[in-house]
Scaffold this active site. Structure first.
Site, PDB file in Angstrom:
ATOM      1  N   ASN A   1       0.859  -1.184   0.000  1.00 26.94           N
ATOM      2  CA  ASN A   1       0.000   0.000   0.000  1.00 26.94           C
ATOM      3  C   ASN A   1       0.897   1.237   0.000  1.00 26.94           C
ATOM      4  O   ASN A   1       1.436   1.615   1.040  1.00 26.94           O
ATOM      5  CB  ASN A   1      -0.902  -0.012   1.253  1.00 26.94           C
ATOM      6  CG  ASN A   1      -1.758   1.233   1.349  1.00 26.94           C
ATOM      7  OD1 ASN A   1      -1.938   1.947   0.364  1.00 26.94           O
ATOM      8  ND2 ASN A   1      -2.301   1.491   2.531  1.00 26.94           N
ATOM      9  N   TRP A   2       1.012   1.847  -1.168  1.00 30.62           N
ATOM     10  CA  TRP A   2       1.930   2.989  -1.305  1.00 30.62           C
ATOM     11  C   TRP A   2       1.337   4.290  -0.747  1.00 30.62           C
ATOM     12  O   TRP A   2       2.031   5.308  -0.698  1.00 30.62           O
ATOM     13  CB  TRP A   2       2.291   3.197  -2.768  1.00 30.62           C
ATOM     14  CG  TRP A   2       3.200   2.150  -3.358  1.00 30.62           C
ATOM     15  CD1 TRP A   2       3.797   1.106  -2.713  1.00 30.62           C
ATOM     16  CD2 TRP A   2       3.633   2.075  -4.728  1.00 30.62           C
ATOM     17  NE1 TRP A   2       4.564   0.388  -3.591  1.00 30.62           N
ATOM     18  CE2 TRP A   2       4.482   0.958  -4.836  1.00 30.62           C
ATOM     19  CE3 TRP A   2       3.380   2.835  -5.868  1.00 30.62           C
ATOM     20  CZ2 TRP A   2       5.082   0.583  -6.044  1.00 30.62           C
ATOM     21  CZ3 TRP A   2       3.966   2.468  -7.070  1.00 30.62           C
ATOM     22  CH2 TRP A   2       4.810   1.352  -7.146  1.00 30.62           C
ATOM     23  N   LYS A   3       0.057   4.259  -0.425  1.00 25.95           N
ATOM     24  CA  LYS A   3      -0.632   5.475   0.059  1.00 25.95           C
ATOM     25  C   LYS A   3      -0.409   6.631  -0.930  1.00 25.95           C
ATOM     26  O   LYS A   3      -0.416   6.394  -2.133  1.00 25.95           O
ATOM     27  CB  LYS A   3      -0.160   5.826   1.475  1.00 25.95           C
ATOM     28  CG  LYS A   3      -0.196   4.612   2.409  1.00 25.95           C
ATOM     29  CD  LYS A   3       0.001   4.967   3.843  1.00 25.95           C
ATOM     30  CE  LYS A   3       0.115   3.689   4.660  1.00 25.95           C
ATOM     31  NZ  LYS A   3      -0.020   3.919   6.082  1.00 25.95           N
TER      32      LYS A   3
ATOM     33  N   HIS B   1      -9.669   1.543   4.689  1.00 27.85           N
ATOM     34  CA  HIS B   1      -8.413   1.772   5.426  1.00 27.85           C
ATOM     35  C   HIS B   1      -8.670   2.793   6.541  1.00 27.85           C
ATOM     36  O   HIS B   1      -9.420   3.747   6.362  1.00 27.85           O
ATOM     37  CB  HIS B   1      -7.331   2.280   4.473  1.00 27.85           C
ATOM     38  CG  HIS B   1      -5.957   2.208   5.059  1.00 27.85           C
ATOM     39  ND1 HIS B   1      -5.523   3.110   6.004  1.00 27.85           N
ATOM     40  CD2 HIS B   1      -4.937   1.336   4.872  1.00 27.85           C
ATOM     41  CE1 HIS B   1      -4.284   2.796   6.362  1.00 27.85           C
ATOM     42  NE2 HIS B   1      -3.905   1.722   5.686  1.00 27.85           N
TER      43      HIS B   1
ATOM     44  N   GLU C   1      -7.007   5.157   7.586  1.00 24.04           N
ATOM     45  CA  GLU C   1      -6.692   6.556   7.244  1.00 24.04           C
ATOM     46  C   GLU C   1      -7.869   7.210   6.526  1.00 24.04           C
ATOM     47  O   GLU C   1      -8.136   8.399   6.712  1.00 24.04           O
ATOM     48  CB  GLU C   1      -5.416   6.602   6.382  1.00 24.04           C
ATOM     49  CG  GLU C   1      -4.181   6.322   7.237  1.00 24.04           C
ATOM     50  CD  GLU C   1      -2.992   5.772   6.474  1.00 24.04           C
ATOM     51  OE1 GLU C   1      -3.029   5.715   5.232  1.00 24.04           O
ATOM     52  OE2 GLU C   1      -2.012   5.378   7.147  1.00 24.04           O
TER      53      GLU C   1
ATOM     54  N   GLU D   1      -5.775  -4.625  10.871  1.00 23.72           N
ATOM     55  CA  GLU D   1      -4.776  -3.580  11.081  1.00 23.72           C
ATOM     56  C   GLU D   1      -5.118  -2.790  12.337  1.00 23.72           C
ATOM     57  O   GLU D   1      -5.906  -1.825  12.267  1.00 23.72           O
ATOM     58  CB  GLU D   1      -4.769  -2.622   9.884  1.00 23.72           C
ATOM     59  CG  GLU D   1      -4.466  -3.270   8.562  1.00 23.72           C
ATOM     60  CD  GLU D   1      -3.863  -2.257   7.599  1.00 23.72           C
ATOM     61  OE1 GLU D   1      -2.700  -2.428   7.242  1.00 23.72           O
ATOM     62  OE2 GLU D   1      -4.554  -1.289   7.240  1.00 23.72           O
TER      63      GLU D   1
ATOM     64  N   GLY E   1       2.083   2.573  10.809  1.00 23.34           N
ATOM     65  CA  GLY E   1       3.036   3.669  10.616  1.00 23.34           C
ATOM     66  C   GLY E   1       3.720   4.142  11.894  1.00 23.34           C
ATOM     67  O   GLY E   1       4.322   5.214  11.906  1.00 23.34           O
TER      68      GLY E   1
ATOM     69  N   SER F   1       3.128  -1.739  10.676  1.00 22.68           N
ATOM     70  CA  SER F   1       4.587  -1.692  10.910  1.00 22.68           C
ATOM     71  C   SER F   1       5.292  -3.009  10.581  1.00 22.68           C
ATOM     72  O   SER F   1       6.194  -3.429  11.311  1.00 22.68           O
ATOM     73  CB  SER F   1       4.885  -1.255  12.348  1.00 22.68           C
ATOM     74  OG  SER F   1       4.376   0.044  12.585  1.00 22.68           O
TER      75      SER F   1
ATOM     76  N   GLY G   1       2.732  -1.001   4.437  1.00 26.53           N
ATOM     77  CA  GLY G   1       2.703   0.408   4.055  1.00 26.53           C
ATOM     78  C   GLY G   1       4.111   0.940   3.868  1.00 26.53           C
ATOM     79  O   GLY G   1       4.729   0.785   2.819  1.00 26.53           O
TER      80      GLY G   1
HETATM   81  C1  PEP Z   1      -0.948   0.408   6.059  1.00 24.28           C
HETATM   82  O1  PEP Z   1      -0.770   1.302   5.276  1.00 24.28           O
HETATM   83  O2  PEP Z   1      -2.017  -0.166   6.099  1.00 24.28           O
HETATM   84  C2  PEP Z   1       0.137   0.018   6.958  1.00 24.28           C
HETATM   85  C3  PEP Z   1       0.019  -1.091   7.622  1.00 24.28           C
HETATM   86  O3  PEP Z   1       1.215   0.845   7.028  1.00 24.28           O
HETATM   87  P1  PEP Z   1       2.602   0.536   7.788  1.00 24.28           P
HETATM   88  O4  PEP Z   1       3.106  -0.778   7.244  1.00 24.28           O
HETATM   89  O5  PEP Z   1       3.485   1.688   7.433  1.00 24.28           O
HETATM   90  O6  PEP Z   1       2.323   0.444   9.243  1.00 24.28           O
END
Ligand code: PEP
Length: 250
Positions: free
Chosen positions: A20-22, A102, A104, A172, A178, A210, A231
């Site tokens: 997931n590049w966001k 998600h 976010e 998640e 993050g 993470s 992410g």
């Molecule tokens: C995500 O974007 O869903 C995510 C898990 O990000 P990260 O791996 O940076 O925690």
């Protein structure tokens, strides 16, 4: 040949890793470079909308995924929905997967469980593979795993209302995204077993929060874990490739 064996033969990686590049990277050139470096079987690359087409053109092994979509799905694909993107548009660009719900988007865009449910229904009906994100905030987890289970159960019930086809669930915990503070793998396993109990034992569950090359094995070593949603680490080509190398050996 059993379906599982066939899948294994075609895809030496038995797990699914979703990148997931966001809202990254900033140019199509950078996106293409990153996509080429991460182009492996068993990987789903989810770039921002403007780079979907450019990235798809370069992928030979990985699948393409979108980070969101809109629920209205008229037969023509069009409609008066400013800023939105339809299932049909994504499919024409070659996307096979879509991330929905998600945390976010729930937080910054005010997406409600009802909106997320409409998106899941629409994407599933349109033939995209849904990756539905669920997970509890820190205030809930602080009360313990029972509270986390109740929170996630409520999300699943609402988000999967009237959904008959199988979806992939990404567990998640919000506080792990993050932050560099992943969940304890044994707690994730408890949550994953619980999620399967609510959504059906055949549902496939990813962990996200993470994930790095240092900890990926501790999560994905369990047979109940279908894979990971990555992410931050998916933006670092070398680190992401390390993750893939480790997962391939599981
Ligand atoms: C995500 O974007 O869903 C995510 C898990 O990000 P990260 O791996 O940076 O925690």
């Amino acid at each position: 040949m059993l379906f599982g064996d066939l899948r294994e033969k075609m895809n030496p990686m038995k797990k699914l890793i979703v990148a997931n590049w966001k809202m990254n990277p900033q140019t199509e050139q950078q996106a293409i470079r990153l996509a080429r470096a991460e182009d492996q079987k068993g990987v789903v690359i989810c770039p921002p909308f403007p780079f979907l087409d450019g990235v798809k053109g370069k992928l030979k092994k990985a699948d393409l995924g979108a980070q969101d979509l809109f629920w209205e799905d008229p037969p023509t694909g069009g409609g008066p929905y400013t800023g939105e993107v339809s299932v049909l548009m994504l499919k024409r660009l070659g996307a096979r997967y879509v991330i929905i719900g998600h945390s976010e988007r729930r937080r910054w865009l005010g997406e409600t469980d009802e909106m997320i449910n409409r998106k899941v229904v629409s994407a599933a009906r349109g033939g995209l593979k849904v990756i539905l994100c669920v997970g509890e905030p820190l205030s809930v987890r602080k009360k313990g795993l029972y509270a986390a289970k109740q929170f996630v159960k409520s999300q699943l019930r609402k988000n999967l209302k009237s959904v008959r086809s199988p979806v992939i669930i990404a567990y998640e915990p919000i506080w792990a995204i993050g932050t560099g503070k992943p969940d304890r793998p044994e707690d994730t396993l408890t949550m994953v077993r619980f999620i399967k109990g609510v959504a059906g034992s055949s549902c496939r569950v990813l962990y996200g929060g993470s994930v790095t090359s240092q900890n990926v094995k501790s999560f994905l070593c369990y047979k109940e874990m279908y894979g990971a949603l990555v992410g931050g680490a998916s933006l670092k080509a070398q680190e992401f490739r390390k993750i893939i190398t480790i997962v391939k050996k599981l």
